[in-house]
Design a protein around this motif. Structure first.
Motif, mmCIF file in Angstrom:
data_model
loop_
_atom_site.group_PDB
_atom_site.id
_atom_site.type_symbol
_atom_site.label_atom_id
_atom_site.label_comp_id
_atom_site.label_asym_id
_atom_site.label_seq_id
_atom_site.Cartn_x
_atom_site.Cartn_y
_atom_site.Cartn_z
ATOM 1 N N LEU A 234 42.042 39.772 26.973
ATOM 2 C CA LEU A 234 40.744 39.206 26.664
ATOM 3 C C LEU A 234 39.827 40.387 26.423
ATOM 4 O O LEU A 234 39.654 41.228 27.290
ATOM 5 C CB LEU A 234 40.239 38.349 27.817
ATOM 6 C CG LEU A 234 40.934 37.005 27.962
ATOM 7 C CD1 LEU A 234 40.418 36.292 29.186
ATOM 8 C CD2 LEU A 234 40.713 36.139 26.731
ATOM 9 N N ALA A 235 39.284 40.481 25.246
ATOM 10 C CA ALA A 235 38.492 41.652 24.882
ATOM 11 C C ALA A 235 37.055 41.249 24.593
ATOM 12 O O ALA A 235 36.785 40.178 24.073
ATOM 13 C CB ALA A 235 39.096 42.323 23.657
ATOM 14 N N ALA A 236 36.155 42.125 24.980
ATOM 15 C CA ALA A 236 34.764 41.997 24.560
ATOM 16 C C ALA A 236 34.488 43.173 23.644
ATOM 17 O O ALA A 236 34.792 44.308 23.978
ATOM 18 C CB ALA A 236 33.832 42.014 25.767
ATOM 19 N N ALA A 237 33.956 42.911 22.478
ATOM 20 C CA ALA A 237 33.737 43.979 21.512
ATOM 21 C C ALA A 237 32.371 43.835 20.866
ATOM 22 O O ALA A 237 31.916 42.740 20.571
ATOM 23 C CB ALA A 237 34.817 43.938 20.432
ATOM 24 N N VAL A 238 31.733 44.974 20.674
ATOM 25 C CA VAL A 238 30.481 44.977 19.910
ATOM 26 C C VAL A 238 30.840 45.257 18.459
ATOM 27 O O VAL A 238 31.443 46.280 18.150
ATOM 28 C CB VAL A 238 29.505 46.047 20.429
ATOM 29 C CG1 VAL A 238 28.262 46.106 19.549
ATOM 30 C CG2 VAL A 238 29.121 45.753 21.875
ATOM 31 N N ILE A 239 30.497 44.324 17.601
ATOM 32 C CA ILE A 239 30.869 44.463 16.195
ATOM 33 C C ILE A 239 29.627 44.376 15.335
ATOM 34 O O ILE A 239 28.905 43.374 15.347
ATOM 35 C CB ILE A 239 31.882 43.369 15.800
ATOM 36 C CG1 ILE A 239 33.142 43.523 16.653
ATOM 37 C CG2 ILE A 239 32.206 43.469 14.308
ATOM 38 C CD1 ILE A 239 34.143 42.405 16.480
ATOM 39 N N LYS A 240 29.359 45.442 14.633
ATOM 40 C CA LYS A 240 28.202 45.464 13.739
ATOM 41 C C LYS A 240 28.674 45.519 12.301
ATOM 42 O O LYS A 240 29.778 45.956 12.025
ATOM 43 C CB LYS A 240 27.301 46.658 14.067
ATOM 44 C CG LYS A 240 26.617 46.483 15.409
ATOM 45 C CD LYS A 240 25.853 47.718 15.823
ATOM 46 C CE LYS A 240 25.294 47.525 17.234
ATOM 47 N NZ LYS A 240 24.921 48.764 17.865
#
Ligand SMILES: [Zn+2]
Length: 110
Positions: free
Chosen positions: A51-57
């Motif tokens: 389970l990943a949390a990623a900041v994607i811009k």
């Protein structure tokens, strides 16, 4: 941002266990809060689930905040007496997005 694009970006990340690159078909988007995306990823090579949390811009490589395995999450769910390291892991995991994490998953499960 389009979910297809999120998956495409995530597919450029490699598995933390075996180094295999993730495949788009094995990435599931759980939800997002602005630029913070929660994803479930299964490695095709070693079958490890993350389970990943990623900041994607826009147009940039995703910045992975965490990639907890399913086993690790199970551990958090089941045990009551966490070790210091585990608490620290969880603290890092939740740092910066307080209640949002819980809310996003509750929404998904509802
Ligand atoms: Zn792997």
């Amino acid at each position: 941002m389009e979910e297809k694009l999120i998956k495409k970006l995530m597919a450029s990340i490699k598995c933390g266990v075996c180094g295999q690159q993730y495949e788009i078909d094995n990435i599931e988007i759980l939800g997002h809060e602005e630029n913070l995306w929660f994803l479930r990823v299964v490695c095709v090579a070693c079958q490890t689930q993350y389970l990943a949390a990623a900041v994607i811009k826009d147009g940039k490589m995703p910045e992975i905040i965490t990639d907890l395995t399913e086993a690790e999450l199970d551990k958090f769910r089941k045990i009551e007496g966490l070790t210091a390291d585990e608490v620290l892991d969880m603290h890092n995991f939740l740092k910066g997005f307080d209640g949002n994490f819980t809310r996003i998953f509750n929404q998904k499960q509802a």
